[in-house]
Write an enzyme that holds these catalytic residues in place. Sequence first.
Site, PDB file in Angstrom:
ATOM      1  N   CYS A  59       0.830  -1.210   0.000  1.00 29.31           N
ATOM      2  CA  CYS A  59       0.000   0.000   0.000  1.00 29.31           C
ATOM      3  C   CYS A  59       0.864   1.260   0.000  1.00 29.31           C
ATOM      4  O   CYS A  59       2.032   1.232   0.372  1.00 29.31           O
ATOM      5  CB  CYS A  59      -0.898   0.003   1.226  1.00 29.31           C
ATOM      6  SG  CYS A  59      -2.028  -1.388   1.328  1.00 29.31           S
ATOM      7  N   GLU A  61       0.749   3.866   1.957  1.00 29.46           N
ATOM      8  CA  GLU A  61       1.190   4.273   3.284  1.00 29.46           C
ATOM      9  C   GLU A  61       2.432   3.487   3.699  1.00 29.46           C
ATOM     10  O   GLU A  61       3.413   4.058   4.182  1.00 29.46           O
ATOM     11  CB  GLU A  61       0.071   4.040   4.314  1.00 29.46           C
ATOM     12  CG  GLU A  61      -1.205   4.808   4.011  1.00 29.46           C
ATOM     13  CD  GLU A  61      -2.201   4.041   3.141  1.00 29.46           C
ATOM     14  OE1 GLU A  61      -3.403   4.319   3.269  1.00 29.46           O
ATOM     15  OE2 GLU A  61      -1.796   3.179   2.330  1.00 29.46           O
ATOM     16  N   CYS A  92      -5.924   0.853   5.278  1.00 28.54           N
ATOM     17  CA  CYS A  92      -6.331  -0.513   5.631  1.00 28.54           C
ATOM     18  C   CYS A  92      -5.754  -0.876   7.001  1.00 28.54           C
ATOM     19  O   CYS A  92      -4.917  -0.166   7.558  1.00 28.54           O
ATOM     20  CB  CYS A  92      -5.849  -1.500   4.565  1.00 28.54           C
ATOM     21  SG  CYS A  92      -4.070  -1.825   4.594  1.00 28.54           S
TER      22      CYS A  92
END
Length: 148
Positions: A59, A61, A92
Amino acid sequence: MSDIVAANRDRLLQAAVEAKAFAYVPYSKFRVGAALLTEDGEIIKGSNIENASYGGTICAERTAFVKAASEGKRKFAALAITTDVASPIAPCGMCRQVIREFCSLDMPILLAASSYMDKEDGVKESSLGELLPYSFGPEDLERDRTPL
């Protein structure tokens, strides 16, 4: 919001938008951009990078945190995240746990809608404590344990 975050808010949000442009998403087509503000004012960008095996996907992040940590940066003031969705989207669960590894529970997390500049409520300001209540962090590994 701290002075450093307030002073860099627009720059941080713009960096998340810029990061999103480099997302590699041939499978989901769901672009995410993240921008991480260090305590000394540096911004580290990350985008999501997908993989045909899906499990190899990372992801945006986590990309930003891995880039920062691998360069010795471990103190952060804020995180901004944006997608192509018209409303703000939160990280998430796995990303929330990675953020928890490096950040205080009160660190601002700016969740920006795709057209955040056109909307009064286009950016939702949250915190890690809000996004990950009752969290488990590095300090929990130092707790006394009762032997079995």
